[in-house]
Design an enzyme around this catalytic site. Structure first.
Site, PDB file in Angstrom:
ATOM      1  N   ARG A   1      -6.893  12.825   0.478  1.00 23.77           N
ATOM      2  CA  ARG A   1      -5.850  13.434   1.490  1.00 23.77           C
ATOM      3  C   ARG A   1      -4.596  12.715   1.076  1.00 23.77           C
ATOM      4  O   ARG A   1      -3.558  13.179   1.588  1.00 23.77           O
ATOM      5  CB  ARG A   1      -6.556  12.881   2.971  1.00 23.77           C
ATOM      6  CG  ARG A   1      -6.448  11.535   3.422  1.00 23.77           C
ATOM      7  CD  ARG A   1      -6.410  11.329   4.655  1.00 23.77           C
ATOM      8  NE  ARG A   1      -7.845  11.365   5.165  1.00 23.77           N
ATOM      9  CZ  ARG A   1      -8.438  10.794   6.118  1.00 23.77           C
ATOM     10  NH1 ARG A   1      -7.730   9.923   7.045  1.00 23.77           N
ATOM     11  NH2 ARG A   1      -9.417  11.157   6.667  1.00 23.77           N
TER      12      ARG A   1
ATOM     13  N   GLU B   1     -11.180  -9.266   2.566  1.00 30.97           N
ATOM     14  CA  GLU B   1     -10.011  -9.006   3.265  1.00 30.97           C
ATOM     15  C   GLU B   1     -10.356  -8.759   4.709  1.00 30.97           C
ATOM     16  O   GLU B   1     -10.922  -7.816   5.203  1.00 30.97           O
ATOM     17  CB  GLU B   1      -9.424  -7.789   2.767  1.00 30.97           C
ATOM     18  CG  GLU B   1      -7.809  -7.378   3.465  1.00 30.97           C
ATOM     19  CD  GLU B   1      -7.231  -6.399   2.759  1.00 30.97           C
ATOM     20  OE1 GLU B   1      -7.350  -6.322   1.433  1.00 30.97           O
ATOM     21  OE2 GLU B   1      -6.415  -5.597   3.504  1.00 30.97           O
TER      22      GLU B   1
ATOM     23  N   THR C   1      -8.477   3.711   8.206  1.00 26.80           N
ATOM     24  CA  THR C   1      -9.667   2.886   8.234  1.00 26.80           C
ATOM     25  C   THR C   1      -9.881   2.228   9.526  1.00 26.80           C
ATOM     26  O   THR C   1      -9.190   1.474  10.083  1.00 26.80           O
ATOM     27  CB  THR C   1      -9.831   1.824   7.194  1.00 26.80           C
ATOM     28  OG1 THR C   1      -9.000   2.506   5.785  1.00 26.80           O
ATOM     29  CG2 THR C   1     -11.017   1.301   6.754  1.00 26.80           C
TER      30      THR C   1
ATOM     31  N   ARG D   1      -9.498   8.357  -1.335  1.00 25.41           N
ATOM     32  CA  ARG D   1     -10.441   8.566  -0.267  1.00 25.41           C
ATOM     33  C   ARG D   1     -11.276   9.678  -1.072  1.00 25.41           C
ATOM     34  O   ARG D   1     -10.800  10.556  -1.823  1.00 25.41           O
ATOM     35  CB  ARG D   1      -9.634   9.220   0.901  1.00 25.41           C
ATOM     36  CG  ARG D   1      -9.425   7.937   1.702  1.00 25.41           C
ATOM     37  CD  ARG D   1      -8.718   8.527   3.224  1.00 25.41           C
ATOM     38  NE  ARG D   1      -8.590   7.545   4.127  1.00 25.41           N
ATOM     39  CZ  ARG D   1      -9.549   7.334   5.155  1.00 25.41           C
ATOM     40  NH1 ARG D   1     -10.625   8.121   4.911  1.00 25.41           N
ATOM     41  NH2 ARG D   1      -9.394   6.199   5.798  1.00 25.41           N
TER      42      ARG D   1
ATOM     43  N   GLU E   1      -8.548   0.585  -3.284  1.00 21.82           N
ATOM     44  CA  GLU E   1      -9.272   0.684  -2.101  1.00 21.82           C
ATOM     45  C   GLU E   1     -10.371   1.846  -2.310  1.00 21.82           C
ATOM     46  O   GLU E   1      -9.944   2.788  -2.665  1.00 21.82           O
ATOM     47  CB  GLU E   1      -8.726   0.754  -1.013  1.00 21.82           C
ATOM     48  CG  GLU E   1      -8.073  -0.452  -0.665  1.00 21.82           C
ATOM     49  CD  GLU E   1      -7.166  -0.097   0.764  1.00 21.82           C
ATOM     50  OE1 GLU E   1      -7.395   0.787   1.382  1.00 21.82           O
ATOM     51  OE2 GLU E   1      -6.346  -1.206   1.102  1.00 21.82           O
TER      52      GLU E   1
ATOM     53  N   HIS F   1      -4.002  -4.466   7.471  1.00 19.60           N
ATOM     54  CA  HIS F   1      -4.021  -3.191   8.446  1.00 19.60           C
ATOM     55  C   HIS F   1      -3.238  -3.343   9.820  1.00 19.60           C
ATOM     56  O   HIS F   1      -3.353  -4.270  10.510  1.00 19.60           O
ATOM     57  CB  HIS F   1      -5.689  -2.962   8.768  1.00 19.60           C
ATOM     58  CG  HIS F   1      -5.711  -1.425   9.016  1.00 19.60           C
ATOM     59  ND1 HIS F   1      -5.422  -0.908   9.968  1.00 19.60           N
ATOM     60  CD2 HIS F   1      -6.404  -0.668   8.268  1.00 19.60           C
ATOM     61  CE1 HIS F   1      -5.729   0.497   9.989  1.00 19.60           C
ATOM     62  NE2 HIS F   1      -6.285   0.642   8.681  1.00 19.60           N
TER      63      HIS F   1
ATOM     64  N   ASN G   1       1.064  -1.076  -0.093  1.00 20.47           N
ATOM     65  CA  ASN G   1      -0.016   0.113   0.048  1.00 20.47           C
ATOM     66  C   ASN G   1       0.947   1.425  -0.165  1.00 20.47           C
ATOM     67  O   ASN G   1       1.708   1.418   0.866  1.00 20.47           O
ATOM     68  CB  ASN G   1      -1.121   0.040   1.172  1.00 20.47           C
ATOM     69  CG  ASN G   1      -1.987   1.234   1.292  1.00 20.47           C
ATOM     70  OD1 ASN G   1      -1.369   2.102   1.056  1.00 20.47           O
ATOM     71  ND2 ASN G   1      -3.021   0.783   1.750  1.00 20.47           N
TER      72      ASN G   1
ATOM     73  N   HIS H   1      -5.839   3.604  -1.845  1.00 19.86           N
ATOM     74  CA  HIS H   1      -6.926   3.902  -1.193  1.00 19.86           C
ATOM     75  C   HIS H   1      -7.228   5.301  -1.819  1.00 19.86           C
ATOM     76  O   HIS H   1      -6.635   6.291  -1.449  1.00 19.86           O
ATOM     77  CB  HIS H   1      -7.031   3.966   0.131  1.00 19.86           C
ATOM     78  CG  HIS H   1      -8.314   4.139   0.885  1.00 19.86           C
ATOM     79  ND1 HIS H   1      -8.740   4.081   2.232  1.00 19.86           N
ATOM     80  CD2 HIS H   1      -9.587   4.434   0.246  1.00 19.86           C
ATOM     81  CE1 HIS H   1      -9.929   4.349   2.289  1.00 19.86           C
ATOM     82  NE2 HIS H   1     -10.282   4.708   1.266  1.00 19.86           N
TER      83      HIS H   1
ATOM     84  N   HIS I   1       0.894   6.125   1.853  1.00 19.65           N
ATOM     85  CA  HIS I   1       1.582   7.177   2.723  1.00 19.65           C
ATOM     86  C   HIS I   1       2.963   7.893   1.873  1.00 19.65           C
ATOM     87  O   HIS I   1       3.476   8.916   2.643  1.00 19.65           O
ATOM     88  CB  HIS I   1       1.718   6.515   3.962  1.00 19.65           C
ATOM     89  CG  HIS I   1       0.615   6.476   4.702  1.00 19.65           C
ATOM     90  ND1 HIS I   1      -0.326   7.234   5.062  1.00 19.65           N
ATOM     91  CD2 HIS I   1       0.105   5.073   4.959  1.00 19.65           C
ATOM     92  CE1 HIS I   1      -1.507   6.776   5.752  1.00 19.65           C
ATOM     93  NE2 HIS I   1      -1.146   5.434   5.650  1.00 19.65           N
TER      94      HIS I   1
HETATM   95  N1  PXP Z   1      -5.939  -3.203   3.668  1.00 18.61           N
HETATM   96  C1  PXP Z   1      -7.110  -2.284   3.783  1.00 18.61           C
HETATM   97  C2  PXP Z   1      -8.349  -2.559   3.420  1.00 18.61           C
HETATM   98  C3  PXP Z   1      -6.972  -0.967   4.283  1.00 18.61           C
HETATM   99  O1  PXP Z   1      -7.596  -0.011   4.182  1.00 18.61           O
HETATM  100  C4  PXP Z   1      -5.485  -0.467   4.715  1.00 18.61           C
HETATM  101  C5  PXP Z   1      -5.159   0.993   4.816  1.00 18.61           C
HETATM  102  O2  PXP Z   1      -5.287   1.778   3.900  1.00 18.61           O
HETATM  103  C6  PXP Z   1      -4.380  -1.570   4.586  1.00 18.61           C
HETATM  104  C7  PXP Z   1      -4.809  -2.871   4.054  1.00 18.61           C
HETATM  105  C8  PXP Z   1      -3.092  -1.308   4.756  1.00 18.61           C
HETATM  106  O3  PXP Z   1      -2.885  -0.957   6.305  1.00 18.61           O
HETATM  107  P1  PXP Z   1      -1.591  -0.356   6.726  1.00 18.61           P
HETATM  108  O4  PXP Z   1      -1.163   0.846   5.898  1.00 18.61           O
HETATM  109  O5  PXP Z   1      -1.982  -0.294   8.409  1.00 18.61           O
HETATM  110  O6  PXP Z   1      -0.456  -1.345   6.622  1.00 18.61           O
END
Ligand code: PXP
Length: 250
Positions: A52, A154, A104, A48, A73, A192, A10, A46, A13
């Site tokens: 952001r 998921e 999330t 949003r 996402e 997550h 992901n 993601h 960030h």
């Molecule tokens: N899976 C989903 C569905 C998420 O919403 C997120 C966060 O955007 C992640 C995985 C990844 O989470 P993390 O950034 O905490 O590793």
């Protein structure tokens, strides 16, 4: 022998850091290509409602340039549905979204919002998009996903990662949920909040076929890469000084 557990990265960030200055650096596409070259099985981003971090242009660029799939996402809204269909993305993961949350906060409540979510899932699937749903490790929620014929689920691992006291019980719920999903022919993914220590346990659940990890990996990249980027800056500064010195003394 158990099958290889896929890893999706992901890159949200990277965009968070970029957006802090409103410019173009660091580019999430560049990060996604590094992840692809490092063996990532997919890139997760993601989009949003408040944009952001990841932007609409990021999504377009990722779809155009990546060789591995983009796992988009999105909240189950009509705005996002339109974007997903027009983007020709192949994979979508439906997630809940609240404007004021930092991240999330839990799984999508498919039990409560069955009709609305079913409508979105059908429209996505009519465009050959594989749909996953981010849910808490709860059999009742997974049973609804089965009923709605999603391709995968998921499992939300956030509670397991953050919970210091009840870790054993959280793990048991995730394992039970993964077994239930597999038995019902749903691919089971998880993600997550995962860090090195948490992943050691989660990776032992053979029914889980994919993990999606972001924040920790991007954070760790600072420590793994900080020395290198400082040394590169030092070298550029020193070389530039040297050139200036020779120019002046010539
Ligand atoms: N899976 C989903 C569905 C998420 O919403 C997120 C966060 O955007 C992640 C995985 C990844 O989470 P993390 O950034 O905490 O590793």
């Amino acid at each position: 022998m158990s099958s290889r557990l896929k890893l999706g990265i992901n890159i949200d960030h990277v965009a968070t850091i970029r957006n802090a200055r409103g410019g173009l650096h660091p580019d999430p596409l560049k990060a996604a290509i590094i992840a692809q070259n490092a063996g990532a099985d997919n890139i997760t981003a993601h989009l949003r409602e408040d944009r952001r971090h990841i932007s609409d242009i990021d999504i377009k660029n990722l779809i155009k340039k990546l060789k591995i799939p983009l796992n988009l996402e999105m909240a189950p809204t009509h705005e996002m549905l339109k974007i997903a269909i027009n983007s020709k993305v192949k994979r979508v993961c439906l997630v809940p979204e609240k404007r004021k949350e930092i991240t999330t906060e839990g799984g999508l409540n498919v039990l409560k919002n069955k009709k609305k979510i079913s409508n979105i899932i059908n429209k996505l699937q009519n465009h050959n998009i594989k749909v996953s749903v981010f849910v808490d490790p709860c059999i009742k929620q997974i049973a609804v996903c089965k009923e709605l014929r999603t391709f995968s689920i998921e499992l939300h691992t956030g509670e397991f990662c953050d919970n210091k006291k009840n870790k054993k019980e959280e793990f048991r719920q995730i394992k039970k949920s993964a077994e239930f999903a597999k038995k019902n022919n749903l691919e089971c993914h998880a993600g997550h909040g995962l860090k090195y220590e948490d992943v050691k346990q989660i990776a032992k659940i053979n029914e889980i076929s994919e993990l999606n990890i972001g924040h920790f990996i991007i954070g760790e990249a600072v420590f793994v890469g900080l020395k290198k980027s400082i040394l590169k800056m030092r070298k550029i500064i020193d070389n530039s000084r040297k050139k200036n010195f020779y120019l002046k003394s010539a």
